[in-house]
Scaffold this motif. Structure first.
Motif, PDB file in Angstrom:
ATOM      1  N   TRP B  95       0.823  -1.263   0.052  1.00 17.48           N
ATOM      2  CA  TRP B  95       0.051  -0.028   0.000  1.00 17.48           C
ATOM      3  C   TRP B  95       0.808   1.163  -0.027  1.00 17.48           C
ATOM      4  CZ3 TRP B  95      -1.354   4.591   2.147  1.00 17.48           C
ATOM      5  CH2 TRP B  95      -2.524   4.901   2.251  1.00 17.48           C
ATOM      6  N   LEU B 227      -5.101  -1.568  -4.609  1.00 21.08           N
ATOM      7  CA  LEU B 227      -4.993  -0.898  -3.265  1.00 21.08           C
ATOM      8  C   LEU B 227      -5.284   0.516  -3.491  1.00 21.08           C
ATOM      9  CD1 LEU B 227      -1.812  -2.725  -1.750  1.00 21.08           C
ATOM     10  CD2 LEU B 227      -4.079  -3.178  -1.478  1.00 21.08           C
ATOM     11  N   GLN B 232     -10.732  -2.295  -3.864  1.00 20.13           N
ATOM     12  CA  GLN B 232      -9.422  -2.906  -2.784  1.00 20.13           C
ATOM     13  C   GLN B 232     -10.364  -4.053  -2.055  1.00 20.13           C
ATOM     14  OE1 GLN B 232      -6.771  -0.486  -0.344  1.00 20.13           O
ATOM     15  NE2 GLN B 232      -7.854  -1.370   1.434  1.00 20.13           N
TER      16      GLN B 232
END
Lengths: 356, 356
Positions: B95, B227, B232
């Motif tokens: 991330w 992400l 997500q």
């Protein structure tokens, strides 16, 4: 015939369940009915609700009335202050005598448990017969099961009737003994626990009070015209402070020569402390007992728990008492149940009156 | 620089305060802030709230978001299922790397307590410097205070920097030892507790994962495009079940040859069980400690009590732990705090899932 329920106790040994505003006799320590309610329920076959008289403290009158809707409110008599059992029993006798001097009063503590209710009722019927037919005061003596040091004892004299339950003259009353003395009482076969349960005609008790506690008799005479009227509370407030503080045992029974004791064996407990609940609450195979709620015990035995409807998990602890209320958690070993008084004294000393 | 808070724990050893829906890191075991909140608060001087990433279980995402209103909700990442710390740390690194591959991740458990926050921040600053300037993974090693058998150990190699806090190469990682081994570690002066706190550049961790756990690296590569987007959650639900279950210690650190350990001495507790609260809660002179509420102890010592705002009265009991919640009472000796797991297992075996 009347049941006279003595509901004046405070029951500090059941703290924190028992509180100043909610003494032991108002608690449902077993089942859903309070000890007081169970006492009145149990007497129903002998005395219907309109033949029940309850003597209680003024600050407990409201919850007593609430718990006993079947008893006429006028028969729940509020003492403005505690003056021990001679005054309470005398007051009840004066109230009854005003209606019927020859009526029998069956006097019962409000905070005891009875296992064998049939035998209990049979014993009281027999006590009432004796009281009704002779000028005597009848006490119920309990066969001692162990050398108790927490009870007074009644020493039986000659047997008067051997029909069960047998009846004896009384040779002597004995105060709470030390352990060696209690052991000798247990072995004698002639000593019984003083149960605090009595049967007498109202006029007989009043005559004995007049003879042995004239100051109390004078007070009762002053009260009598106002009993059962709307002047009763005012009269009690005026007269009660003057009454002597003495128990009916010390003040009357120990002095009278007209006492009978009837041998009682109906499975009795005075529920004297948390420890007594071990036999009364549901328990598991390791003798862990809970008043309500689930109990999960691992390596734990002999514990007593009152935690409302919580699940209680015990891991590796033995012979403890644990009590949870809305505002208190108490934990102690079972053998120190008699010392709960120390907690109350410490609360007082620390000004924590809201927990009393 | 980012703080990566690992909030996936369940904390069964704090049952009944910790529950499946309310694990240890969400509890306010000391003071009014939960361990998670304290962890994020503590990092504020190094990483403002918009530089905080929290990785937690899906069923705890809602309370985590509620407890951390200052952290952007998109930075609270919900794992659809537990896949151990390599996956969680790798996910956070992926991330972060999507925004800035060279950013340093300070990886911290959500359920620990730190006494000396200044030294804690100084140590993390130093760890971040090292991570930022070299291609290495930095672990924080804690000076052992006793021969703990509940922690893994890091064996230090050559010293790289002696400026406090000193930095070492790592000779070996050791699993939780037996007591004799733990004692030898304590005496060696070269072994430190593995704290579970780390510093590394996102790209460095991802490279090491690619080298040692290629299956995880493949999953993270598959996740990366989604992400931080509205795809997500769906991507996590698809990819996560395939990820290997392995800890970052076993999967990466023990295999890598680019590890540094920085010696940490900032007063740390992993708050591993109720027993650990003895040092953290207010206590009386007899070492009775209560989380909150008044405590009245007579002939009682070394007890730990969590009973909400109740007054707790202890009479003649020692070294017990007692916990009262809305639906549970737990009592055990302090030395059996590690065995609370047994209670949970028994609850499961008896189908009492509502108490888990």
């Amino acid at each position: 015939m009347y049941s006279v329920v003595m509901a004046g106790g405070s029951g500090t040994r059941f703290w924190p369940a028992s509180r100043q505003a909610r003494p032991k006799q108002l608690l449902a320590l077993t089942g859903k009915r309070s000890l007081l309610q169970q006492t009145v329920d149990r007497m129903a076959p002998l005395t219907p609700a309109d033949r029940v008289l309850v003597v209680t403290g003024a600050h407990h009158a409201a919850p007593v009335i609430e718990q006993l809707p079947q008893v006429p409110a006028a028969q729940i008599i509020a003492e403005p202050m505690a003056r021990n059992t001679a005054a309470a029993a005398g007051l009840a006798a004066a109230w009854v005598a005003k209606n019927d001097p020859s009526a029998v009063c069956l006097v019962l503590p409000a905070d005891h448990l009875i296992t064998d209710e049939t035998l209990f009722l049979d014993t009281l019927r027999r006590a009432a017969e004796i009281a009704s037919s002779g000028d005597c005061l009848v006490t119920l003596g309990l066969n001692p099961r162990y050398p108790a040091t927490g009870f007074g004892y009644i020493e039986a004299g000659d047997m008067i009737s051997q029909d069960p339950p047998p009846v004896f003259e009384v040779k002597a009353f004995h105060e709470k003994p030390d352990l060696a003395t209690a052991q000798s009482y247990l072995e004698s076969g002639r000593h019984m626990w003083n149960s605090g349960m009595f049967a007498w005609r109202a006029e007989v008790l009043l005559a004995e009070i007049k003879r042995f506690i004239p100051e109390l008799a004078g007070g009762l005479d002053e009260l009598t015209p106002d009993l059962g009227t709307d002047r009763q509370a005012e009269a009690l407030a005026r007269v009660y402070p003057k009454l002597p503080k003495i128990s009916v045992d010390n003040g009357v029974l120990e002095k009278s020569d007209s006492i009978r004791v009837i041998e009682a064996d109906f499975g009795w407990s005075d529920v004297g402390s948390w420890d007594a609940m071990a036999e009364l609450w549901p328990s598991d195979r390791a003798d862990n007992a809970a008043q309500a709620g689930k109990l999960l015990a691992i390596d734990a035995s002999g514990n007593l728990v009152s935690a409302g409807h919580r699940l209680t998990a015990l891991l590796g602890v033995d012979n403890l008492v644990a009590v949870v209320t809305d505002d208190v958690l108490l934990i102690l070993p079972r053998e120190r149940c008699q010392d709960v008084r120390q907690v109350i004294d410490t609360l007082k000393a620390n000004g924590l009156d809201e927990y009393l």
